[in-house]
Scaffold this motif. Structure first.
Motif, PDB file in Angstrom:
ATOM      1  N   CYS A 202      33.368  48.625  36.327  1.00  0.00           N
ATOM      2  CA  CYS A 202      34.036  48.913  37.601  1.00  0.00           C
ATOM      3  C   CYS A 202      33.589  47.934  38.682  1.00  0.00           C
ATOM      4  N   VAL A 203      32.294  47.741  38.838  1.00  0.00           N
ATOM      5  CA  VAL A 203      31.821  46.839  39.897  1.00  0.00           C
ATOM      6  C   VAL A 203      32.169  45.388  39.572  1.00  0.00           C
ATOM      7  N   GLY A 204      32.345  45.090  38.297  1.00  0.00           N
ATOM      8  CA  GLY A 204      32.846  43.772  37.918  1.00  0.00           C
ATOM      9  C   GLY A 204      34.268  43.577  38.402  1.00  0.00           C
ATOM     10  N   ARG A 205      35.117  44.604  38.196  1.00  0.00           N
ATOM     11  CA  ARG A 205      36.508  44.540  38.676  1.00  0.00           C
ATOM     12  C   ARG A 205      36.553  44.433  40.198  1.00  0.00           C
ATOM     13  N   LEU A 206      35.567  45.026  40.864  1.00  0.00           N
ATOM     14  CA  LEU A 206      35.510  44.994  42.329  1.00  0.00           C
ATOM     15  C   LEU A 206      34.888  43.699  42.867  1.00  0.00           C
ATOM     16  N   GLY A 207      34.436  42.829  41.961  1.00  0.00           N
ATOM     17  CA  GLY A 207      33.882  41.549  42.366  1.00  0.00           C
ATOM     18  C   GLY A 207      32.431  41.578  42.811  1.00  0.00           C
ATOM     19  N   ARG A 208      31.708  42.631  42.492  1.00  0.00           N
ATOM     20  CA  ARG A 208      30.311  42.738  42.907  1.00  0.00           C
ATOM     21  C   ARG A 208      29.313  42.323  41.827  1.00  0.00           C
ATOM     22  N   PHE A 209      29.759  42.325  40.566  1.00  0.00           N
ATOM     23  CA  PHE A 209      28.850  41.995  39.472  1.00  0.00           C
ATOM     24  C   PHE A 209      29.616  41.217  38.422  1.00  0.00           C
ATOM     25  N   ALA A 210      28.976  40.165  37.902  1.00  0.00           N
ATOM     26  CA  ALA A 210      29.577  39.395  36.813  1.00  0.00           C
ATOM     27  C   ALA A 210      28.557  39.290  35.697  1.00  0.00           C
ATOM     28  N   GLY A 211      28.944  39.710  34.528  1.00  0.00           N
ATOM     29  CA  GLY A 211      28.046  39.627  33.384  1.00  0.00           C
ATOM     30  C   GLY A 211      28.252  40.798  32.455  1.00  0.00           C
TER      31      GLY A 211
END
Length: 122
Positions: free
Chosen positions: A85-94
């Motif tokens: 979810c936070v990846g989709r929101l642009g806050r976490f990549a990995g």
């Protein structure tokens, strides 16, 4: 699937997360489910509410309060769906597990502990 949460349960969730933040501790999904007494499907309702809260926090450019919710397992991290979810929101990549996720989560929790959210009243 569109899942809704009642105003009472939403307010309860925000209060539980605010208390956890003020006491500088994390809370498990299970503890939240028990305290909030969400109707079935309780876990789906909780995760949907946490994802909605994460989106609200991103929009407000503030730390993610949903990062205070963790699994009770040995990792002491949120479930992989949180990282997705936070990846989709642009806050976490990995990858949603491993050292990068744990490191990002630890720093986000510190940010939450140190942040004052607008809705708070003394």
């Amino acid at each position: 699937m569109n899942v809704r949460i009642s105003r009472q349960h939403w307010d309860g969730l925000l209060a539980e997360l605010d208390q956890a933040r003020r006491q500088r501790h994390l809370v498990t999904y299970r503890a939240l489910l028990e305290r909030l007494q969400l109707p079935s499907p309780a876990m789906l309702t909780l995760t949907s509410a946490l994802e909605h809260l994460a989106a609200m926090d991103v929009k407000a450019e503030q730390p993610l309060r949903s990062s205070l919710v963790i699994s009770q397992g040995a990792s002491r991290l949120p479930r992989t769906g949180f990282f997705e979810c936070v990846g989709r929101l642009g806050r976490f990549a990995g990858p949603p597990d491993g050292v990068a996720a744990a490191s990002w989560h630890a720093s986000e929790v510190v940010r939450v502990f140190e942040h004052s959210y607008e809705h708070e009243e003394a």
